[in-house]
Structure formats: C-alpha cells, structure tokens
Design a protein around this motif. Structure first.
Motif, PDB file in Angstrom:
ATOM      1  N   SER A  53     -21.599  -1.637  18.020  1.00 36.36           N
ATOM      2  CA  SER A  53     -22.989  -1.785  18.018  1.00 36.36           C
ATOM      3  C   SER A  53     -23.749  -2.200  16.645  1.00 36.36           C
ATOM      4  N   LEU A  54     -22.986  -2.150  15.606  1.00 32.03           N
ATOM      5  CA  LEU A  54     -23.539  -2.392  14.390  1.00 32.03           C
ATOM      6  C   LEU A  54     -23.013  -3.985  13.953  1.00 32.03           C
ATOM      7  N   PHE A  55     -22.193  -4.501  15.051  1.00 36.37           N
ATOM      8  CA  PHE A  55     -21.889  -5.954  14.601  1.00 36.37           C
ATOM      9  C   PHE A  55     -22.079  -6.823  16.002  1.00 36.37           C
ATOM     10  N   LYS A  56     -22.076  -8.241  15.636  1.00 40.75           N
ATOM     11  CA  LYS A  56     -22.615  -9.240  16.428  1.00 40.75           C
ATOM     12  C   LYS A  56     -21.526  -9.177  17.832  1.00 40.75           C
ATOM     13  N   ASN A  57     -20.344  -8.955  17.716  1.00 34.50           N
ATOM     14  CA  ASN A  57     -19.384  -8.960  18.832  1.00 34.50           C
ATOM     15  C   ASN A  57     -18.040  -7.950  18.715  1.00 34.50           C
ATOM     16  N   LYS A  58     -17.417  -7.937  19.509  1.00 37.58           N
ATOM     17  CA  LYS A  58     -16.150  -7.025  19.266  1.00 37.58           C
ATOM     18  C   LYS A  58     -15.460  -7.526  18.338  1.00 37.58           C
ATOM     19  N   GLN A  59     -15.216  -8.964  18.377  1.00 39.45           N
ATOM     20  CA  GLN A  59     -14.171  -9.663  17.319  1.00 39.45           C
ATOM     21  C   GLN A  59     -14.769  -9.389  15.697  1.00 39.45           C
ATOM     22  N   ALA A  60     -16.093  -9.018  15.483  1.00 40.39           N
ATOM     23  CA  ALA A  60     -16.487  -9.098  14.308  1.00 40.39           C
ATOM     24  C   ALA A  60     -16.439  -7.546  13.765  1.00 40.39           C
ATOM     25  N   ALA A  61     -15.999  -6.643  14.812  1.00 34.19           N
ATOM     26  CA  ALA A  61     -16.246  -5.213  14.483  1.00 34.19           C
ATOM     27  C   ALA A  61     -15.123  -4.709  13.163  1.00 34.19           C
ATOM     28  N   LYS A  62     -15.658  -3.693  12.491  1.00 34.78           N
ATOM     29  CA  LYS A  62     -15.046  -3.499  11.282  1.00 34.78           C
ATOM     30  C   LYS A  62     -14.840  -1.659  11.253  1.00 34.78           C
ATOM     31  N   SER A  63     -13.825  -1.301  10.246  1.00 32.90           N
ATOM     32  CA  SER A  63     -13.605  -0.060  10.234  1.00 32.90           C
ATOM     33  C   SER A  63     -13.699   0.343   8.388  1.00 32.90           C
ATOM     34  N   ILE A  64     -13.810   1.614   8.254  1.00 34.78           N
ATOM     35  CA  ILE A  64     -13.827   1.714   6.891  1.00 34.78           C
ATOM     36  C   ILE A  64     -12.288   2.483   6.558  1.00 34.78           C
ATOM     37  N   LEU A  65     -11.580   1.940   5.562  1.00 34.90           N
ATOM     38  CA  LEU A  65     -10.322   2.209   5.131  1.00 34.90           C
ATOM     39  C   LEU A  65     -10.350   3.019   3.881  1.00 34.90           C
ATOM     40  N   MET A  66      -9.789   4.255   3.770  1.00 35.88           N
ATOM     41  CA  MET A  66     -10.098   5.535   2.794  1.00 35.88           C
ATOM     42  C   MET A  66      -8.674   5.509   2.240  1.00 35.88           C
ATOM     43  N   MET A  67      -8.679   5.164   0.755  1.00 34.45           N
ATOM     44  CA  MET A  67      -7.296   5.284   0.232  1.00 34.45           C
ATOM     45  C   MET A  67      -7.616   6.154  -0.965  1.00 34.45           C
ATOM     46  N   ARG A  68      -6.315   6.508  -1.728  1.00 39.96           N
ATOM     47  CA  ARG A  68      -6.510   6.995  -2.959  1.00 39.96           C
ATOM     48  C   ARG A  68      -5.359   6.546  -3.681  1.00 39.96           C
ATOM     49  N   LEU A 124       0.794  -1.243  -0.054  1.00 39.95           N
ATOM     50  CA  LEU A 124       0.058   0.036   0.061  1.00 39.95           C
ATOM     51  C   LEU A 124       0.830   1.312   0.100  1.00 39.95           C
ATOM     52  N   THR A 125       1.898   1.343   0.661  1.00 44.30           N
ATOM     53  CA  THR A 125       2.818   2.484   0.741  1.00 44.30           C
ATOM     54  C   THR A 125       3.443   2.842  -0.674  1.00 44.30           C
ATOM     55  N   GLU A 126       3.619   1.685  -1.549  1.00 47.92           N
ATOM     56  CA  GLU A 126       4.046   1.764  -2.888  1.00 47.92           C
ATOM     57  C   GLU A 126       2.860   2.460  -3.925  1.00 47.92           C
ATOM     58  N   GLU A 127       1.663   1.610  -3.661  1.00 49.03           N
ATOM     59  CA  GLU A 127       0.436   2.157  -4.747  1.00 49.03           C
ATOM     60  C   GLU A 127      -0.350   3.059  -4.307  1.00 49.03           C
ATOM     61  N   ALA A 128      -0.689   3.383  -3.110  1.00 48.15           N
ATOM     62  CA  ALA A 128      -1.638   4.240  -2.509  1.00 48.15           C
ATOM     63  C   ALA A 128      -1.350   5.041  -1.476  1.00 48.15           C
ATOM     64  N   TYR A 129      -2.159   6.128  -1.044  1.00 51.70           N
ATOM     65  CA  TYR A 129      -2.143   6.952   0.067  1.00 51.70           C
ATOM     66  C   TYR A 129      -3.126   6.683   0.972  1.00 51.70           C
ATOM     67  N   ILE A 130      -2.930   6.145   2.228  1.00 55.51           N
ATOM     68  CA  ILE A 130      -3.937   5.860   2.926  1.00 55.51           C
ATOM     69  C   ILE A 130      -4.390   7.198   3.594  1.00 55.51           C
ATOM     70  N   GLU A 131      -5.876   7.595   3.476  1.00 50.86           N
ATOM     71  CA  GLU A 131      -6.214   8.960   3.678  1.00 50.86           C
ATOM     72  C   GLU A 131      -7.023   8.815   5.163  1.00 50.86           C
ATOM     73  N   GLY A 132      -7.435   7.716   5.393  1.00 49.49           N
ATOM     74  CA  GLY A 132      -8.305   7.725   6.633  1.00 49.49           C
ATOM     75  C   GLY A 132      -8.624   6.185   7.091  1.00 49.49           C
ATOM     76  N   VAL A 133      -8.680   6.166   8.468  1.00 49.98           N
ATOM     77  CA  VAL A 133      -9.134   4.937   9.010  1.00 49.98           C
ATOM     78  C   VAL A 133     -10.407   5.210   9.846  1.00 49.98           C
ATOM     79  N   ILE A 134     -11.490   4.851   9.653  1.00 46.72           N
ATOM     80  CA  ILE A 134     -12.628   5.372  10.710  1.00 46.72           C
ATOM     81  C   ILE A 134     -13.285   3.931  11.170  1.00 46.72           C
ATOM     82  N   GLN A 135     -13.046   3.807  12.619  1.00 48.47           N
ATOM     83  CA  GLN A 135     -13.557   2.621  13.135  1.00 48.47           C
ATOM     84  C   GLN A 135     -14.971   2.912  13.366  1.00 48.47           C
ATOM     85  N   LEU A 136     -15.882   1.714  13.180  1.00 53.46           N
ATOM     86  CA  LEU A 136     -17.286   1.711  13.192  1.00 53.46           C
ATOM     87  C   LEU A 136     -17.542   1.398  14.343  1.00 53.46           C
ATOM     88  N   PRO A 137     -18.789   2.005  15.015  1.00 53.46           N
ATOM     89  CA  PRO A 137     -19.408   1.527  16.105  1.00 53.46           C
ATOM     90  C   PRO A 137     -19.626   0.027  16.301  1.00 53.46           C
TER      91      PRO A 137
END
Length: 330
Positions: free
Chosen positions: A272-287, A257-270
């Motif tokens: 409460s949207l997922f079944k448990n803490k282990q299933a929790a996800k984030s949004i990775l925003m890249m260009r 990713l360092t070679e191919e893109a710029y990571i612009e953001g990582v936004i951790q989602l609540p």
C-alpha cells in the motif's frame, strides 16, 4: 496548537513564498522552495534582485513564522509536503521521496541494532531531498553526524535548506556517489537505492559488481560503494526492489555479499506504500564482516502488513523484537 493545523500553516508559507519567488525569479517551484527555505532559516529575504513589492510580500510571510516555535517534525512534514507538490511538476522516477513510515521504521531498526551506542556517524549516498535522513535524524536528534551525496544540485539544495531549518549537523557532497568519495568510513549507511543502469561504463569498471556486458546496475554499484565506506562491523539499511535477487546479475551480487557482509534481515514493506505491486520494496539489513562480528543465528524474514492493521503490526514488531533479543544474547 494542533500539529495538523501547524503543518498546514507552515506548508502554506512554504508554498506561497515559493510560488512568489518562482514567478519573480523565473525559476522552477523546487528551486524557489530551496531559496525560500533558506530565507526562512535566516529570517529575511536574501535575493537582492527582487523588486520592493515582492520583497515586502515575502518578508511579511516570513515574519508570521518563527521556526523555533515549531517542532522539528512539524517543520520536516510541512517542508516535505511542499517538496511533494514540486515533484509532481517535473521529476525523474528515481527522485520519488521515501515515505515517512519507512524512515521511522529504519530509525527503530538502527536503535535496536545499535544497542547502547549513544553516538554514531551515518551516510546516505543517494540523499536526494534528504527526507529519509532527516526522518532518522529527528528520531535521534543530536546523536548523529551525517553525510549525504547527490549529483542533482536542486535536490541537494533542498536537503541543505531542510537540514539548516532542523539544525541537523550534516555534510553534503554534490557529486556522483559512484566516483571517489572523500568521506571517512561511517558506522551506519541508509539508502533508498536508485534503481536503473549506470551510464558511466568507465566508472563502473572499477567495481566488482560491474556488469559483464552492457551498462551495470546502479543499485548494485551503490551497495558495493556503501560497503567501501562503512567501518568493519558497521550496519547498512537499504530500501531495495523486491526482485533484487532475481535479476541476471543476482548471482554475482549474492556471491559478493556472502564475502563482504552478513545479511541480517529482509523485511518486505506493505504494498500500500507504493503505486503498484511491481514498485513494491523491502528493507535489506546487513552488517559488514569484521573480527568479533558473528553471523546471525537466523536471518530475519518478515512481511509488514498494512500500517492500518494495528494488531498485525503489533505481532510483527513482537517478532522483530524477539529476533533482536536472540541475536544480542548470542
């Protein structure tokens, strides 16, 4: 008419007709739902093998619904509820539907990132039933030319029927998204990454993110394939597991990713949207890197609070708005 009542009425038609069709044709609920959605779109019963009584019962249900009288969001939400019912019967863990709130939030991020760009092309290489893409398309209406890929023909039929009912221009490809794609590079990629191992070691061998030993991570390969099919300077919005950069292959992924893109953001989602803490996800925003595209002054790091905490949500949105404002001034 109250939107909740409208959604309930539409769901009832989807559900009753799918149950009837499923029983008559001896097919699963999700398959029957795709068939009935197509019938609703056309306004008549298309299955010639039905007996007269079943056909009349179906037609009566369809005659009570004129899709043009309903908003696109009402249609999408009622169809989504029916799909969720079908998914409870039998579906693989990777076939979980992306929550509406995530799709709406990604639409907001796309709009903020695009600035004044009026039209764009979009790809979801793991489209599934299409709920993420349809949520985005409803937010932008007719500004987007979209493409979707999925190997599961039942899920793709549901996406196809949903796109028809919502009158969204989308090209669907029924294939393994990690094989060669006949899709021109797009402006934006959105994807709720399928998590797990890719069983095709021969197919994985052509990727830089292939595992050194054993099966490769499918989600890593989807990221690489997405970067292969996006224009220079294009943006990518991935829904990722929170531990994406903690696996045994994480170092290789970070280097790529360092070679191919710029990571612009990582936004951790609540959580409460997922079944448990282990299933929790984030949004990775890249260009994707390109001439004239600058590295962000700082990476946007944010953790979304519970969606019921309006004050905390407003504070986070202000932080995100400020971040975009700083980037665009630069």
């Amino acid at each position: 008419m109250n939107q909740e009542v409208t959604i309930e009425q539409l769901f009832s038609v989807f559900d009753e007709s799918a149950v009837l069709l499923g029983r008559a044709l001896s097919i699963a609920y999700l398959e029957a739902l795709g068939e009935t959605a197509e019938n609703l779109f056309h306004g008549y019963v298309m299955q010639e093998e039905l007996n007269d009584m079943d056909e009349k019962r179906l037609q009566k249900l369809y005659d009570n619904v004129k899709l043009d009288c309903y908003s696109k969001e009402s249609i999408r939400k009622s169809y989504q509820l029916a799909i969720l019912k079908g998914m409870k019967e039998h579906v693989q863990p990777n076939h979980q539907m992306t929550p509406d709130s995530i799709g709406i939030f990604i639409s907001y991020l796309i709009r903020k990132s695009n600035g004044n760009k009026r039209t764009f092309t979009l790809l979801d290489p793991a489209i599934g039933t299409g709920n993420l893409v349809m949520t985005v398309l409803n937010e932008f209406d007719e500004m987007v030319e979209a493409h979707g890929v999925d190997l599961d023909d039942v899920l793709l039929k549901l996406a196809y029927a949903g796109a028809n009912m919502l009158h969204h221009p989308i090209t669907l490809h029924n294939q393994d998204a990690l094989e060669r794609l006949l899709i021109d590079p797009v402006d934006v990629v959105v994807c709720d990454l399928p998590i797990g191992y890719y069983p095709n070691d021969v197919g994985a061998a052509k990727y830089r993110l292939k595992a050194d030993n054993g099966h490769s991570y499918a989600h890593h390969l989807f990221i690489e394939q997405s970067l292969n099919h996006i224009k220079p300077g294009g943006q990518l919005f991935f829904i990722i597991p929170n531990n994406l950069f903690e696996s045994v292959e994480a170092k290789k992924l970070q280097s790529f990713l360092t070679e191919e893109a710029y990571i612009e953001g990582v936004i951790q989602l609540p959580e409460s949207l997922f079944k448990n803490k282990q299933a929790a996800k984030s949004i990775l925003m890249m260009r994707k890197k390109a001439l004239g595209v600058k590295k962000p002054k700082e990476v946007l790091l944010a953790s979304m609070p519970s969606l019921t905490d309006k004050k905390a949500i407003a504070n986070i949105m202000q932080k995100i708005d400020r971040w975009f404002s700083v980037q665009q001034k630069g």
